[in-house]
Design a protein around this motif. Structure first.
Motif, PDB file in Angstrom:
ATOM      1  N   ILE A  14       0.965  -1.043   0.035  1.00 49.08           N
ATOM      2  CA  ILE A  14       0.052  -0.240   0.025  1.00 49.08           C
ATOM      3  C   ILE A  14       1.006   1.072  -0.087  1.00 49.08           C
ATOM      4  O   ILE A  14       1.904   1.444   0.799  1.00 49.08           O
ATOM      5  CB  ILE A  14      -0.819  -0.120   1.158  1.00 49.08           C
ATOM      6  N   LEU A  73      -1.217   4.691   3.500  1.00 50.13           N
ATOM      7  CA  LEU A  73      -2.072   3.980   4.291  1.00 50.13           C
ATOM      8  C   LEU A  73      -3.392   4.987   4.600  1.00 50.13           C
ATOM      9  O   LEU A  73      -4.189   4.683   4.751  1.00 50.13           O
ATOM     10  CB  LEU A  73      -1.421   3.821   5.577  1.00 50.13           C
ATOM     11  N   ILE A 113      -8.921  -0.920   4.437  1.00 56.31           N
ATOM     12  CA  ILE A 113      -8.172  -2.193   4.962  1.00 56.31           C
ATOM     13  C   ILE A 113      -9.711  -3.197   5.449  1.00 56.31           C
ATOM     14  O   ILE A 113     -10.470  -2.592   6.128  1.00 56.31           O
ATOM     15  CB  ILE A 113      -7.589  -1.969   6.385  1.00 56.31           C
ATOM     16  N   LEU A 140      -8.493  -0.843  14.713  1.00 51.26           N
ATOM     17  CA  LEU A 140      -8.299  -0.441  13.263  1.00 51.26           C
ATOM     18  C   LEU A 140      -9.266   0.864  13.104  1.00 51.26           C
ATOM     19  O   LEU A 140      -9.198   1.601  12.440  1.00 51.26           O
ATOM     20  CB  LEU A 140      -8.925  -1.606  12.372  1.00 51.26           C
ATOM     21  N   GLN A 165      -9.921   2.854  15.710  1.00 50.56           N
ATOM     22  CA  GLN A 165      -9.372   3.925  16.210  1.00 50.56           C
ATOM     23  C   GLN A 165      -8.312   4.709  15.325  1.00 50.56           C
ATOM     24  O   GLN A 165      -7.977   5.867  15.094  1.00 50.56           O
ATOM     25  CB  GLN A 165      -8.664   3.323  17.183  1.00 50.56           C
ATOM     26  N   TYR A 166      -7.732   3.792  14.472  1.00 47.32           N
ATOM     27  CA  TYR A 166      -6.838   4.346  13.426  1.00 47.32           C
ATOM     28  C   TYR A 166      -7.595   4.872  12.262  1.00 47.32           C
ATOM     29  O   TYR A 166      -7.012   5.917  11.531  1.00 47.32           O
ATOM     30  CB  TYR A 166      -5.871   3.278  12.933  1.00 47.32           C
ATOM     31  N   ILE A 222      -5.269   5.069   8.848  1.00 49.71           N
ATOM     32  CA  ILE A 222      -5.703   4.527   7.876  1.00 49.71           C
ATOM     33  C   ILE A 222      -6.880   5.334   7.093  1.00 49.71           C
ATOM     34  O   ILE A 222      -7.598   6.058   7.865  1.00 49.71           O
ATOM     35  CB  ILE A 222      -6.230   2.968   7.888  1.00 49.71           C
ATOM     36  N   ASP A 270      -7.655  -2.087  -0.080  1.00 45.11           N
ATOM     37  CA  ASP A 270      -6.540  -1.884  -0.462  1.00 45.11           C
ATOM     38  C   ASP A 270      -5.645  -2.900   0.225  1.00 45.11           C
ATOM     39  O   ASP A 270      -4.386  -3.005  -0.218  1.00 45.11           O
ATOM     40  CB  ASP A 270      -5.969  -0.557  -0.358  1.00 45.11           C
ATOM     41  N   GLY A 271      -6.012  -3.221   1.269  1.00 43.06           N
ATOM     42  CA  GLY A 271      -5.059  -4.366   1.839  1.00 43.06           C
ATOM     43  C   GLY A 271      -5.976  -5.095   2.845  1.00 43.06           C
ATOM     44  O   GLY A 271      -7.058  -4.736   3.358  1.00 43.06           O
TER      45      GLY A 271
END
Lengths: 349, 76
Positions: free
Chosen positions: A223, A226, A231, A296, A298-299, A305, A342-343
């Motif tokens: 990627i 990010l 994700i 995830l 939280q990110y 992301i 994407d991932g």
């Protein structure tokens, strides 16, 4: 002193009659008696050999503390001085197969003591040891115990008598990737032409040198950004909404499920695992321990992301055939591709 | 599943405890995890400690997804 050869046996907590999944964390122990399959195994040696003891170790303990478990097992083998070591059979149990394979191979390599085990051809443990250990080809479940033990015993007996083993398909073990010189009454060119003709006629033929199957996948490019990436979460740990609406099997899965997590910041009590074969307490307490949605999400909020994909995908890994895993991967991959993912993070138990 | 998904050209990271299985199957990006029944958690830690642990594991996974690899690579 008896002139019988001495067999040391290895089994997991289940076949060692200690307990089920709740005992999978047990450290290895040695008992100087025949336990579980060792009893039946010895009866097939027809009095030529005897099982002098059984090592029992929890499947989780072995796989999570390999060095400690192996050092205990190797120490025991050195003390007990068996002529041969037999592990399993592990059928299609992955963790047990890994233990049986790694232990058998380590004993062959480090102590030069022969080893025999038994596994279903798709067990991941096969590849850990088949070049050094005789792996008897067994059915995929413990219902095949009666078929597996006589074959394992017959091979053990031959090895101990110093007899040469026949070809894998004759003796019932998994090919080790070795080549042997054999005499044939026809020369190679003639045999090759006969095979070609048989093939052209649509008749069956058997190659003398099967090609190894290399199934490698080119790594996908990484990627780039990010913070713009979507994700997706996938798991083979059997996390599903409570009630298991799609009735995904708890072992030997025939299907997968996808569940909308758009509205969720984490996985809570309305999710649980239906995966057989591991202790579900920790997963049910906090499903994020299997599918890390909390982090995830939280990110995503912090902009690390781009976003978390709308669905998470799930199935059960234990006992699921390679064929079905390929099918699930293809189907899930097609959806992920269509959704512009994407991932992917895939977690396994 | 890891390999079939990657065949679509989507980078994928396998988070697993028995990484020898993951390697023998041929996953290209691997992150070793905590334990079989709780790969990305640890019930013996405090809630905050466990959260930090899970965060560090997800960080490794994201690092794997953004790193160019040429074959089986373990991100530990």
């Amino acid at each position: 002193m008896s002139d019988k050869y001495k067999v040391l046996y290895y089994v997991n907590q289940f076949f060692g009659q200690i307990g089920g999944e709740e005992k999978a964390g047990m450290e290895p122990v040695f008992k100087n008696e025949k336990i579980g399959p060792a009893v039946g195994f010895e009866s097939f040696l027809k009095g030529n050999g005897e099982v002098i003891g059984t090592i029992i170790c929890g499947d989780n303990y072995f796989n999570e503390h390999k060095n400690e478990a192996l050092s205990f097992i190797m120490k025991t083998v050195k003390e007990v001085k068996p002529d041969i070591v037999v592990t399993g059979p592990a059928f299609n149990a992955g963790r047990y197969g890994m233990a049986c394979g790694v232990i058998a191979k380590t004993i062959v390599e480090e102590l030069d003591i022969p080893a025999v085990t038994g596994m279903y051809i798709e067990n991941p443990g096969v590849d850990t040891c088949k070049d050094k250990v005789i792996v008897v080809s067994t059915p995929d479940s413990a219902a095949g115990m009666r078929k597996a033990l006589p074959v394992m015993a017959a091979i053990t007996d031959k090895l101990m008598k110093g007899e040469e083993l026949g070809l894998p398909e004759e003796e019932g073990y998994i090919p080790q990737g070795k080549r042997l010189t054999v005499f044939s009454d026809k020369r190679g060119s003639q045999r090759a032409v006969e095979m070609l003709i048989a093939r052209l006629k649509g008749e069956g033929f058997k190659t003398e040198l099967p090609m190894p199957e290399f199934d490698k996948v080119e790594p996908a490019p990484p990627i780039k950004d990010l913070s713009k990436a979507t994700i997706a979460l996938v798991t083979s740990g059997g996390i599903v909404p409570k009630g298991n609406p799609d009735r995904i099997q708890s072992a030997s899965a025939q299907k997968w499920g996808k569940y909308d997590i758009t509205a969720l910041d984490k996985l809570e009590a309305d999710y649980c695992t239906i995966h057989g074969g591991y202790d579900p307490v920790y997963a049910n307490e906090k499903p994020d321990r299997i599918v890390p949605l909390d982090i995830l999400r939280q990110y995503e909020k912090e902009g690390i992301i781009g976003k978390v994909s709308q669905y998470f995908y799930t199935t059960t890994g234990t006992g699921t055939s390679v064929g079905n895993s390929i099918k699930f991967g293809k189907e899930i991959g097609a959806e992920l591709k269509a959704d512009g993912v994407d991932g992917v993070i895939l977690t396994s138990t | 599943m890891v390999k079939e998904i990657e065949r679509y050209g989507i980078p994928i990271v396998h988070m697993a405890t028995i990484i020898t299985i993951s390697q023998s199957v041929g996953a290209n990006r691997i992150v070793p995890t905590v334990a079989i029944p709780h790969p990305v958690g640890n019930p013996s830690l405090s809630a905050e400690g466990e959260h930090e642990l899970r965060k560090s594991l997800v960080d490794k996974a994201l690092k794997a997804l953004t790193t160019e690899v040429s074959g089986i690579t373990i991100f530990d």
